[in-house]
Design an enzyme around this catalytic site. Structure first.
Site, PDB file in Angstrom:
ATOM      1  N   HIS A 203       0.832  -1.196   0.000  1.00 29.11           N
ATOM      2  CA  HIS A 203       0.000   0.000   0.000  1.00 29.11           C
ATOM      3  C   HIS A 203       0.874   1.257   0.000  1.00 29.11           C
ATOM      4  O   HIS A 203       1.961   1.266   0.578  1.00 29.11           O
ATOM      5  CB  HIS A 203      -0.932   0.000   1.209  1.00 29.11           C
ATOM      6  CG  HIS A 203      -1.957  -1.096   1.153  1.00 29.11           C
ATOM      7  ND1 HIS A 203      -2.686  -1.491   2.247  1.00 29.11           N
ATOM      8  CD2 HIS A 203      -2.375  -1.882   0.130  1.00 29.11           C
ATOM      9  CE1 HIS A 203      -3.507  -2.469   1.910  1.00 29.11           C
ATOM     10  NE2 HIS A 203      -3.326  -2.727   0.618  1.00 29.11           N
ATOM     11  N   HIS A 235      -3.146   3.586  -2.904  1.00 29.50           N
ATOM     12  CA  HIS A 235      -3.449   2.150  -2.894  1.00 29.50           C
ATOM     13  C   HIS A 235      -3.669   1.725  -1.446  1.00 29.50           C
ATOM     14  O   HIS A 235      -2.750   1.765  -0.629  1.00 29.50           O
ATOM     15  CB  HIS A 235      -2.286   1.364  -3.509  1.00 29.50           C
ATOM     16  CG  HIS A 235      -2.489  -0.121  -3.532  1.00 29.50           C
ATOM     17  ND1 HIS A 235      -1.441  -1.017  -3.576  1.00 29.50           N
ATOM     18  CD2 HIS A 235      -3.617  -0.884  -3.512  1.00 29.50           C
ATOM     19  CE1 HIS A 235      -1.920  -2.253  -3.598  1.00 29.50           C
ATOM     20  NE2 HIS A 235      -3.231  -2.199  -3.547  1.00 29.50           N
ATOM     21  N   MET A 374       7.524   0.022  -6.734  1.00 34.75           N
ATOM     22  CA  MET A 374       8.282   1.202  -6.303  1.00 34.75           C
ATOM     23  C   MET A 374       9.405   1.504  -7.281  1.00 34.75           C
ATOM     24  O   MET A 374      10.212   0.644  -7.608  1.00 34.75           O
ATOM     25  CB  MET A 374       8.876   0.977  -4.919  1.00 34.75           C
ATOM     26  CG  MET A 374       7.896   1.164  -3.793  1.00 34.75           C
ATOM     27  SD  MET A 374       8.753   1.231  -2.193  1.00 34.75           S
ATOM     28  CE  MET A 374       9.485   2.863  -2.276  1.00 34.75           C
ATOM     29  N   HIS A 396      -4.165  -5.706 -12.214  1.00 30.86           N
ATOM     30  CA  HIS A 396      -4.319  -4.739 -11.119  1.00 30.86           C
ATOM     31  C   HIS A 396      -2.992  -4.139 -10.692  1.00 30.86           C
ATOM     32  O   HIS A 396      -2.948  -3.297  -9.801  1.00 30.86           O
ATOM     33  CB  HIS A 396      -5.002  -5.402  -9.916  1.00 30.86           C
ATOM     34  CG  HIS A 396      -4.072  -6.068  -8.945  1.00 30.86           C
ATOM     35  ND1 HIS A 396      -3.183  -7.050  -9.313  1.00 30.86           N
ATOM     36  CD2 HIS A 396      -3.902  -5.886  -7.606  1.00 30.86           C
ATOM     37  CE1 HIS A 396      -2.511  -7.433  -8.241  1.00 30.86           C
ATOM     38  NE2 HIS A 396      -2.922  -6.759  -7.200  1.00 30.86           N
TER      39      HIS A 396
END
Length: 477
Positions: A203, A235, A374, A396
């Protein structure tokens, strides 16, 4: 029903003992999937009355069901599976548009200041209390975004500027509220504390710079995008509430399975008829978690906006582009028939003109929000009519290729720092001074997101509207 496309380098049906799983992935991604992915598909295909199952190119092993799964039943004979929905019910994405150009936050020092201010407004520690103690969690669970006080949704009262309640997949899921009584008081208390918090794992909140795809510039401009624009991508999911729903209902569904003599080789794959007591209870509580998740992302965005205004001044604007989920199950209509659709790590991407689009996106199709890992780009996409063959499901995200523990063993901090361009003018600023704490989220832990997007585009499921380059990232711990 769901007519599969012709065989191509981006699509193939895989025949298993229990049925076919339809795989949308390029050759390299398909070749790297591994036997476990198909073993889990075979278990899923043993659930009674299943009509269709597919994998997106980011598919990887999960608990009971792979992340990257779409599974469909006819509504009149449907089963619901907490395993196919996943433990983080309602986990999804949100993107906000700002009036900033990336050149305005070019200085690394300024981006560090923004990250620091966001951390002040939005707790990132796993057990930290959110800053929204004046909220009633029961209002959020019952009414989603409509359960938030006016001060947290100020644009809802200015219709010409409003996007908070209209530019979302669903602002309120309705359900039998009596199901809420099934969960004990401590769960309510913990969920209340977590409103407006990220959670850990993958997240994040990220500031990104937009690069419009020339082929879809018209759509991008209708959405309010411009080249170099700073957008905010979020997210997160339903936090403790979704976890408690999954745990409680998983146990009840398993009891129903034993009573009905149902099961597969995987004891972690649980499912029940939607018309059973356990099935109905799960659907009701799942919808409450979807309400929580959508409101949670909204509150995170509210905190980010306040932090950016504190740093950049009141002219800063941040309006909702879209909010959508990628862990859920719901009824959908297709060709005049009702279907019960599960998506676990799969994103709905409706094409222009589809009647299920929210009104603001009726003409263009709604934004499909696809994060990278990232240090890598994320994507804003739009569905294509051909996506009907896969229930309009696309990827996704990037999808993990190795576990967190394996990543920590294989990837050095220096390699991770290089991915983030630490020390360079275009460094991707993160809120962790010690990268060791989040090395398990390095790009090396994930599939190549560009290959994922290539597969989706190659399979004609969706097209790219814009690529979003990361500028600064806030991660939970």
């Amino acid at each position: 029903m769901f007519r599969a496309p012709k065989l191509s380098s981006y699509y193939r049906p895989v025949s298993l003992p229990a049925g076919d799983v339809h795989v949308y992935a390029g050759e390299e991604l398909y070749g790297a999937m591994g036997a476990k992915v198909f073993e889990m598909a075979n278990n899923n295909l043993q659930i009674p009355a299943i009509r269709y199952m597919s994998y997106t190119p980011d598919v990887h092993v999960g608990v009971g069901t792979c992340i990257g799964t779409t599974a469909i039943w006819e509504a009149g004979e449907a089963y619901v599976s907490p395993s196919i929905v996943g433990s983080d019910i309602g986990c999804g994405m949100r993107v906000h548009l700002t009036n900033l150009h990336a050149a305005e936050i070019k200085e690394v020092k300024l981006r560090r200041k923004l990250v620091k201010e966001i951390e002040k407004r939005m707790p990132v520690e796993q057990h930290a209390r959110g800053h929204f103690s004046d909220l009633r969690v029961e209002d959020v669970l019952r009414n989603g975004l409509h359960g938030l006080p006016k001060k947290y949704v100020p644009d809802a009262y200015a219709p010409r500027k409003a996007t908070s309640l209209t530019h979302v997949e669903n602002s309120r899921f309705r359900f039998d509220e009596n199901a809420l009584n099934r969960l004990p008081e401590p769960v309510w208390h913990r969920a209340h504390r977590q409103l407006g918090t990220l959670g850990n794992g993958n997240h994040f909140v990220e500031l990104q710079a937009v690069e419009i795809n020339e082929a879809n510039r018209g759509t991008a401009e209708k959405w309010g995008l411009f080249d170099g624009q700073v957008v905010v991508m979020i997210h997160s999911g339903s936090r403790a509430w979704g976890g408690a729903v999954n745990q409680y209902c998983g146990t009840e569904v398993a009891k129903t399975m034993r009573r009905l003599g149902l099961g597969t080789a995987d004891p972690k794959l649980v499912f029940a008829p939607t018309d059973s007591e356990a099935g109905r209870t799960y659907v009701d509580l799942m919808y409450s978690a979807l309400n929580f998740a959508t409101a949670n992302r909204h509150l995170i965005a509210y905190a980010v906006r306040e932090a950016c205004r504190d740093t950049l001044g009141s002219p800063f604007e941040m309006r909702t582009l879209y909010d959508l989920m990628h862990n859920y199950a719901c009824e959908e209509e297709r060709d005049g028939r009702a279907w019960f659709v599960h998506r676990k790590g799969a994103t709905l991407a409706l094409p222009p003109g589809h009647p299920a689009n929210p009104e603001p996106y009726a003409e263009t199709g709604h934004p499909a929000l696809i994060p990278g890992s990232m240090g890598t780009a994320s994507y804003l996409m739009v569905g294509r009519p051909e996506g009907a063959r896969n229930a309009y499901s696309i990827c996704h995200g990037a999808g993990r290729i190795r576990s967190r523990s394996a990543t920590k063993k294989l990837v050095t901090v220096d390699e991770f720092a290089s991915s983030l361009r630490v020390g360079q003018e275009d460094e991707i600023v993160v809120n962790h001074r010690a990268l060791e704490a989040i090395v398990d989220e390095s790009p090396q832990a994930y599939k190549n997101v560009d290959q994922i997007i290539e597969s989706v585009v190659g399979a004609e499921l969706a097209s790219v509207v814009a690529k979003c380059r990361p500028l600064a990232t806030v991660k939970g711990v």
